[in-house]
Write a protein that holds these residues in place. Structure first.
Motif, mmCIF file in Angstrom:
data_model
loop_
_atom_site.group_PDB
_atom_site.id
_atom_site.type_symbol
_atom_site.label_atom_id
_atom_site.label_comp_id
_atom_site.label_asym_id
_atom_site.label_seq_id
_atom_site.Cartn_x
_atom_site.Cartn_y
_atom_site.Cartn_z
ATOM 1 N N HIS A 17 1.274 6.429 5.809
ATOM 2 C CA HIS A 17 2.212 5.805 4.927
ATOM 3 C C HIS A 17 2.424 4.376 5.434
ATOM 4 N N LEU B 93 10.841 2.144 -10.266
ATOM 5 C CA LEU B 93 11.076 1.021 -11.166
ATOM 6 C C LEU B 93 11.762 1.428 -12.452
ATOM 7 N N SER B 94 11.619 2.700 -12.812
ATOM 8 C CA SER B 94 12.193 3.117 -14.097
ATOM 9 C C SER B 94 13.711 3.107 -14.071
ATOM 10 N N ALA C 239 15.193 -10.920 -10.529
ATOM 11 C CA ALA C 239 14.155 -11.918 -10.802
ATOM 12 C C ALA C 239 13.804 -11.936 -12.291
ATOM 13 N N LEU C 240 13.918 -10.787 -12.923
ATOM 14 C CA LEU C 240 13.562 -10.687 -14.351
ATOM 15 C C LEU C 240 14.789 -10.875 -15.249
ATOM 16 N N ASN C 241 15.927 -11.233 -14.627
ATOM 17 C CA ASN C 241 17.167 -11.433 -15.381
ATOM 18 C C ASN C 241 17.582 -10.172 -16.139
ATOM 19 N N ALA D 92 16.261 -6.210 -6.723
ATOM 20 C CA ALA D 92 15.728 -7.565 -6.541
ATOM 21 C C ALA D 92 14.794 -7.941 -7.688
ATOM 22 N N LEU D 93 13.976 -6.990 -8.117
ATOM 23 C CA LEU D 93 13.047 -7.268 -9.220
ATOM 24 C C LEU D 93 13.834 -7.477 -10.523
ATOM 25 N N LYS E 284 9.693 -14.242 -10.180
ATOM 26 C CA LYS E 284 10.547 -15.430 -10.359
ATOM 27 C C LYS E 284 9.791 -16.526 -11.108
ATOM 28 N N PHE F 94 3.021 1.889 5.438
ATOM 29 C CA PHE F 94 2.948 0.555 5.815
ATOM 30 C C PHE F 94 1.785 0.355 6.780
ATOM 31 N N GLY G 4 1.819 4.209 1.755
ATOM 32 C CA GLY G 4 1.631 4.969 2.980
ATOM 33 C C GLY G 4 1.845 4.145 4.230
ATOM 34 N N ASP H 253 15.294 0.862 -16.525
ATOM 35 C CA ASP H 253 15.378 1.311 -17.915
ATOM 36 C C ASP H 253 16.703 2.001 -18.200
ATOM 37 N N SER I 51 10.949 3.926 0.301
ATOM 38 C CA SER I 51 9.735 4.704 0.446
ATOM 39 C C SER I 51 8.551 3.793 0.213
ATOM 40 N N SER I 52 7.498 4.025 0.920
ATOM 41 C CA SER I 52 6.301 3.243 0.664
ATOM 42 C C SER I 52 5.545 3.785 -0.543
ATOM 43 N N GLU J 205 14.469 -2.940 -3.769
ATOM 44 C CA GLU J 205 13.388 -3.668 -4.458
ATOM 45 C C GLU J 205 13.630 -3.685 -5.964
ATOM 46 N N VAL K 4 0.877 -1.172 0.000
ATOM 47 C CA VAL K 4 0.000 0.000 0.000
ATOM 48 C C VAL K 4 0.912 1.218 0.000
ATOM 49 N N PHE L 250 9.028 1.877 -5.510
ATOM 50 C CA PHE L 250 10.062 0.875 -5.312
ATOM 51 C C PHE L 250 11.380 1.575 -5.049
ATOM 52 N N ILE M 59 8.206 -9.378 -6.412
ATOM 53 C CA ILE M 59 9.540 -9.931 -6.702
ATOM 54 C C ILE M 59 9.475 -11.455 -6.686
ATOM 55 N N GLU N 129 6.993 -8.603 -16.737
ATOM 56 C CA GLU N 129 7.591 -7.763 -17.792
ATOM 57 C C GLU N 129 6.515 -7.032 -18.579
ATOM 58 N N ARG O 26 7.752 -14.398 -15.018
ATOM 59 C CA ARG O 26 8.572 -13.326 -15.565
ATOM 60 C C ARG O 26 7.863 -12.584 -16.700
#
Lengths: 429, 152
Positions: free
Chosen positions: A420, B47-48, B107-109, B103-104, A129, A421, A16, B51, B92-93, B100, A14, B96, A125, A136, A132
């Motif tokens: 904000h 996440l960007s 996982a996505l190679n 790690a992502l 795995k 968790f 926050g 890229d 940050s909540s 993270e 979430v 990402f 994440i 993507e 994928r």
């Protein structure tokens, strides 16, 4: 049943920081409190005394996920105060920018925050795995939204190109056409997303909600319309505060919104979808029927399908706008600021977002009021849990806790916007 | 970007003092390094970030950390230093964070062949601009190290 307490230190996924407290007694929920302890951020207070021109950029800083919504409600409120109406291609470009935000915000929630609930993963994440290709696809789809925001807004996060009366700079046609090629892919990916999410298993749960959203006679609402509900409300944006009041509750730093004389209402994708189904494009209506939602969805767990349909709509609408776009002569219309009060309400990804500004004769903001969608939905989240948990008491404690978190995530709550968790405490008596 | 290229990414927030150290170093390197090396100073990673290193052979990331070590301590990490990444970089909540995102990407190679992460221990994350006296020398040291690395 003996007393039991469940604690989840961080309800992940979430936006926050908050906590959820639930006490179950005799098969019923005796107490439920969504406790938003993120400190107040005082945006309304520090807007006072600033120039009206600063409001769109300052309020965009309220949220990294939905800054466009804040900019849009801000400029519409200010334009209302100045008695101007931005129409034609400039209006269409604002709509295009909003499409970008819906695509990126909804796709983030669908693929990375909500889908792991349905597929049994702790987070995206872990999901990536095993899936994928899916993750993507989600990231690429989100990127299409980001690119719209970057082109129209000047940058991906906290855009800076929106101003009262229009934009600072207009996009070049070749950039729009390049974007359109990516959006054609995105529209197909969005359609696949609808089919994918429609195949998830959903718990049976369908409260008799009062759905509150904007409604416009000719289009699925982003920036304009009247505020309507599925149970009779039909008011102009400027009447928002006459009908919807904010109140402080001891357990939350975000004000709760209530509508006296009405039920605890629901804002957001489900409300928009149910109140405006016939204004969706034929492609989206068809996809909706194929997904088993022929115009009505009352199960909040299925909000993931509705968000997917809204992503499909946003891609379809963005392509329509680009195809029909004729560049205007100027990036901004002429206007004169004047003293007055203005109201603006637009559809943020999470629902209705209301702004009101009082401007003085020198263009300074004298007063500001901002009512975000998550603040409006707080009471509804608590009401959902009150109704949902008794149907799930046969579940073991860990699964029940997880179901409760999922029920909160149905709302894609942006707690930071609201104040904000999430820490979850579940007590049985 | 051509295959085999090096990408340098400095992360941080200009208005939280030592949190800006990654941005500070990226900007310094921008004036010192030969062309052909891509440098980004990023305030909103998310996440960007992935890229930015598509097709890159080597990625160097610089960010402030808060692990409890003395201010100015330089932590040289790799992408698989999972525990350190998860616990000590600003997250940050709202989006990402670096841990993270790494790690992502794994996982996505999508991790580059070589990834180096400089974590510089901050001592002052209060509101305001300018690095603290402990962090400024560390910033100069990391700038020199990266410059030497790329010239070797």
């Amino acid at each position: 049943m003996k007393n039991r307490t469940i604690k989840v230190d961080t309800l992940a996924r979430v936006e926050g920081e908050g906590a959820l407290y639930l006490r179950v007694k005799g098969g019923k929920v005796a107490d439920v409190r969504l406790n938003i302890y993120e400190p107040p951020r005082f945006f309304e207070a520090f807007l006072r005394g600033r120039q009206y021109r600063e409001a769109p950029d300052l309020t965009a800083r309220i949220c990294g996920i939905c800054p466009v919504a804040y900019q849009m409600s801000a400029v519409h409120a200010l334009e209302d105060a100045f008695g101007i109406n931005v129409d034609g291609p400039l209006r269409a470009l604002r709509r295009l920018l909003y499409c970008g935000e819906w695509i990126e915000s909804h796709t983030l929630h669908i693929y990375l925050l909500h889908a792991p609930d349905f597929l049994g993963y702790d987070d995206a994440i872990q999901m990536a795995k095993d899936h994928r290709d899916l993750v993507e696809r989600g990231l690429q789809l989100k990127k299409a939204g980001n690119e719209i925001v970057a082109l129209l807004g000047g940058r991906e996060v906290h855009p800076i190109n929106v101003r009262v009366g229009g934009f600072y700079q207009l996009p070049h046609r070749q950039d729009l056409l390049r974007l359109a090629e990516k959006l054609k892919w995105a529209r197909e990916a969005a359609l696949e997303t609808v089919r994918w999410t429609a195949g998830f298993e959903f718990p049976a749960f369908a409260p008799d909600y009062e759905f509150v959203s904007l409604s416009h006679p000719d289009e699925y609402p982003f920036n304009e319309g009247r505020i309507v509900s599925s149970k009779g409300l039909n008011i102009a944006v400027r009447e928002f505060n006459d009908h919807i009041h904010e109140q402080h509750v001891p357990h939350s730093n975000a004000l709760h919104a209530v509508m006296p004389g009405h039920e605890i209402y629901l804002a957001g994708p489900l409300a928009r979808f149910n109140n405006n189904f016939t204004r969706l494009s034929p492609l989206v209506q068809e996809a909706s029927r194929a997904a088993g939602l022929p115009g009505l969805c009352r199960n909040p767990f299925q909000s993931i399908i509705v968000r997917s349909l809204e992503v499909l709509y946003a891609c379809d609408e963005a392509l329509r706008i680009i195809t029909e776009y004729e560049p205007p002569a100027h990036s901004v219309i002429d206007y004169l600021p004047r003293a007055g009060i203005g109201h603006g309400c637009t559809e943020a990804p999470r629902g209705l977002l209301y702004h009101r500004y009082e401007i003085d004769e020198t263009g300074l903001i004298r007063d500001a009021l901002i009512v975000p969608p998550t603040a409006q939905n707080q009471k509804r989240i608590e009401a959902d849990l009150r109704q949902f948990v008794p149907t799930q008491l046969a579940l073991p404690k860990d699964q029940l806790t997880w179901r409760c978190e999922q029920a909160v995530r149905n709302y894609d709550p942006c707690i930071s916007c609201a104040t904000h968790f999430l820490k979850l405490e579940l007590e049985y008596e | 970007m051509t295959s085999g290229a090096t990408v340098i990414i400095g992360l941080g927030n200009d208005y939280r003092r030592d949190d800006a150290v990654g941005l500070y170093i990226a900007r310094q390197l921008g004036t010192l390094l030969p062309s052909g090396i891509t440098i980004h100073a990023i305030e909103q990673p998310g996440l960007s970030l992935c890229d930015l290193w598509t097709e890159a052979e080597r990625v160097i990331i610089i960010d402030a950390v808060s692990s409890g070590a003395p201010g100015g301590t330089i932590h040289l990490l790799k992408a698989d230093d999972h525990n350190f990444l998860c616990n000590n970089f600003r997250s940050s909540s709202h989006s990402f964070g670096l841990s993270e995102t790494v790690a992502l990407a794994r996982a996505l190679n999508q991790l580059p062949k070589r990834m180096l992460i400089y974590g510089i221990e901050g001592s002052d994350f209060s509101f305001g601009t300018g690095l603290s006296d402990e962090v400024k020398p560390a910033a100069e040291q990391v700038t020199a190290q990266i410059r030497a690395l790329l010239n070797s």
